[in-house]
Design a protein around this motif. Structure first.
Motif, PDB file in Angstrom:
ATOM      1  N   GLU A 179      -0.730   4.758  13.047  1.00 62.87           N
ATOM      2  CA  GLU A 179      -0.052   5.622  11.834  1.00 62.87           C
ATOM      3  C   GLU A 179       1.111   6.392  12.696  1.00 62.87           C
ATOM      4  OE1 GLU A 179      -0.931   6.510   8.912  1.00 62.87           O
ATOM      5  OE2 GLU A 179      -2.715   5.481   8.702  1.00 62.87           O
ATOM      6  N   SER A 189       1.037   2.285   0.767  1.00 65.11           N
ATOM      7  CA  SER A 189       1.800   2.713   1.939  1.00 65.11           C
ATOM      8  C   SER A 189       3.239   3.131   1.583  1.00 65.11           C
ATOM      9  CB  SER A 189       1.701   1.954   3.114  1.00 65.11           C
ATOM     10  OG  SER A 189       2.449   2.769   4.271  1.00 65.11           O
ATOM     11  N   PHE A 203       5.293   0.237   5.659  1.00 61.48           N
ATOM     12  CA  PHE A 203       4.175  -0.553   6.170  1.00 61.48           C
ATOM     13  C   PHE A 203       4.791  -1.966   6.920  1.00 61.48           C
ATOM     14  CE2 PHE A 203       0.953  -3.813   6.570  1.00 61.48           C
ATOM     15  CZ  PHE A 203      -0.104  -3.248   7.202  1.00 61.48           C
ATOM     16  N   GLN A 222      -0.284  -3.276  13.254  1.00 65.10           N
ATOM     17  CA  GLN A 222       0.068  -2.739  11.907  1.00 65.10           C
ATOM     18  C   GLN A 222       0.631  -1.550  12.004  1.00 65.10           C
ATOM     19  OE1 GLN A 222      -2.889  -3.630   8.870  1.00 65.10           O
ATOM     20  NE2 GLN A 222      -4.215  -4.568  10.550  1.00 65.10           N
ATOM     21  N   ASN A 243       2.330   1.892   9.900  1.00 63.90           N
ATOM     22  CA  ASN A 243       2.082   2.499   8.682  1.00 63.90           C
ATOM     23  C   ASN A 243       2.651   4.061   8.875  1.00 63.90           C
ATOM     24  OD1 ASN A 243       0.788   2.528   6.138  1.00 63.90           O
ATOM     25  ND2 ASN A 243      -0.396   4.278   6.946  1.00 63.90           N
TER      26      ASN A 243
END
Length: 131
Positions: A81, A111, A114, A126, A128
């Motif tokens: 994040e 999102s 992303f 990943q 985000n």
């Protein structure tokens, strides 16, 4: 349970990966690294056991002494994040270098920004960012 820690097994590039992650993540730190000893000349300069901290997450790493038919898979990934657009763009640019893009950095319904990338070592990330 005392703890649960992700563990990454490399095929000869664990030290290189740890150094690479130190360059990408400004708050990363190699906590521990033990290399194979002289009794294993083919494993010289390879990591027997290592621990790197990225942000608040400890990750154990090693180089496998035994050849194997498997490697990393996108079905297991690190989910980050991000705090800002510049941060996600930085990680995206660095992690995709010599790697692969599974989902390009873009706006998706779930999102604001992303991306899903595989780094040059085969580890997937990943990324985000949500406002």
């Amino acid at each position: 349970m005392k703890s649960m820690t992700p563990f990454l097994m490399f095929e000869g590039r664990a030290k290189e990966a740890m150094e690479y992650y130190m360059e990408i993540f400004e708050d990363a730190e190699i906590r521990y690294m033990r290399e194979y000893d002289e009794d294993s000349p083919e494993m010289q300069d390879k990591v027997m056991q290592g621990v790197i901290r990225i942000h608040d997450q400890l990750i154990m790493v090693m180089d496998s002494e035994v050849p194997h038919e498997f490697s990393f898979t996108p079905s297991m990934s690190f989910f980050i994040e991000c705090n800002s657009l510049p941060e996600i763009e930085h990680y995206y640019r660095k992690l995709k270098k010599k790697g692969a893009i599974h989902m390009p950095l873009d706006e998706y319904g779930f999102s604001n920004r992303f991306a899903w990338v595989q780094d040059q070592f085969g580890v997937t990330w990943q990324l985000n960012f949500t406002k």
